[in-house]
Write an enzyme that holds these catalytic residues in place. Structure first.
Site, PDB file in Angstrom:
ATOM      1  N   CYS A  38      57.897  11.855  80.564  1.00  0.00           N
ATOM      2  CA  CYS A  38      59.116  11.521  81.300  1.00  0.00           C
ATOM      3  C   CYS A  38      59.580  12.746  82.065  1.00  0.00           C
ATOM      4  O   CYS A  38      59.351  13.882  81.645  1.00  0.00           O
ATOM      5  CB  CYS A  38      60.211  10.969  80.390  1.00  0.00           C
ATOM      6  SG  CYS A  38      61.206  12.173  79.520  1.00  0.00           S
ATOM      7  N   CYS A  44      60.857  24.461  77.763  1.00  0.00           N
ATOM      8  CA  CYS A  44      60.454  24.546  76.360  1.00  0.00           C
ATOM      9  C   CYS A  44      59.906  25.942  76.080  1.00  0.00           C
ATOM     10  O   CYS A  44      59.363  26.595  76.974  1.00  0.00           O
ATOM     11  CB  CYS A  44      59.376  23.510  76.046  1.00  0.00           C
ATOM     12  SG  CYS A  44      59.972  21.801  76.072  1.00  0.00           S
ATOM     13  N   CYS A  86      58.723  12.898  75.274  1.00  0.00           N
ATOM     14  CA  CYS A  86      59.696  12.335  76.206  1.00  0.00           C
ATOM     15  C   CYS A  86      61.079  12.670  75.653  1.00  0.00           C
ATOM     16  O   CYS A  86      61.202  13.445  74.691  1.00  0.00           O
ATOM     17  CB  CYS A  86      59.501  10.840  76.439  1.00  0.00           C
ATOM     18  SG  CYS A  86      59.828   9.779  75.031  1.00  0.00           S
TER      19      CYS A  86
END
Length: 283
Positions: free
Chosen positions: A202, A210, A126
């Site tokens: 989240c 990423c 998150c």
């Protein structure tokens, strides 16, 4: 024969042309990361920094190509990636362009996850790594037994765990001594654990791009409201943390019940997506 082939490849060509635009591709990638969420147009535009008129054009192009679906909720338009269309697109590439040679065009392993009797490394992400991902790490550690090794991290971690989150865990009888906030960067590089599963819990973390994870872990998005942002009395804030804990517990109970050792990657990915779809409640 040539005409038939062109007819069959026409939708594929349209989809590839649509994704050949860098910002449309970025929008589509974001929606795949958020799958199976239905995401408001405003949130998509804010995440990508795109003007509403431009975003509307991109969304219309993706819809025409069959890559996303649109639903209306009240006055809001919500969008979801159409993964069945994506599978058909890859099937078309694999079947025609690659002559059904998965060794040439589709290097992702297709068999079962791995041999039995080993641990599976699971990372929960998150933004702050102070509440939701900490809940998930603790729950999997306690519910998963010896099959799973649980980790959590944040894209911009807080220096300390949220005190409401810590209290919930203590009240539920969990050991909080191993817990601390970590940066997601700790789970990249040659010394990082080889991850089998990566979950975002989240929406903000899922919206961020990423780098590809080593080993192609199975991924899932289990987004839920951030209890840290709850307002009101301490009792009202505490209730938000209890709700987040309960929602994550139900999802992780479903996850640890999966026969991970015997499912192939596609079946396992579908099962993880179904957990997100079937556990939307936060009560």
């Amino acid at each position: 024969m040539e005409k038939e082939a062109q007819t069959l490849l026409s939708p594929l060509a349209d989809q590839l042309a649509t994704l050949g635009h860098s910002q449309r591709l970025a929008l589509f990638r974001l929606m795949v990361r958020r799958y199976p969420d239905q995401v408001p147009a405003g949130e998509l535009g804010a995440s990508l920094g795109v003007k509403p008129s431009t975003l509307s054009s991109y969304l219309a192009s993706l819809q025409r190509a069959g890559l996303i679906t649109q639903t209306r909720h009240g006055t809001s338009l919500l969008y979801t990636a159409e993964l069945d269309a994506v599978r058909r697109m890859f099937d078309g590439l694999l079947g025609d362009c690659c002559a059904n040679r998965p060794d040439l065009c589709f290097p992702m392993p297709q068999g079962a996850m791995t041999v039995a009797n080993r641990h599976y490394n699971v990372l929960f992400i998150c933004t702050g790594n102070s509440a939701r991902s900490i809940f998930a790490e603790t729950l999997l550690r306690d519910l998963g037994g010896e099959r799973f090794i649980a980790y959590s991290a944040g894209t911009t971690p807080h220096s300390e765990l949220n005190p409401f989150a810590v209290k919930v865990l203590k009240d539920k009888g969990h050991d909080v001594s191993p817990l601390y906030s970590k940066n997601v960067a700790e789970f990249t590089g040659p010394d990082a654990p080889q991850l089998d599963f990566v979950f975002t819990v989240c929406n903000t973390a899922a919206n961020e791009v990423c780098p590809p994870w080593e080993g192609q872990p199975v991924s899932g998005h289990w987004g839920m409201p951030d209890p840290v942002k709850a307002t009101g009395t301490d009792a009202e804030k505490a209730l938000a943390f209890q709700q987040a804990y309960g929602a994550l517990r139900r999802r992780i109970e479903a996850f640890v019940a999966l026969p991970v050792e015997s499912l192939d990657r596609i079946a396992l990915q579908t099962a993880i997506d179904d957990i997100a779809k079937n556990h939307k409640d936060f009560a």
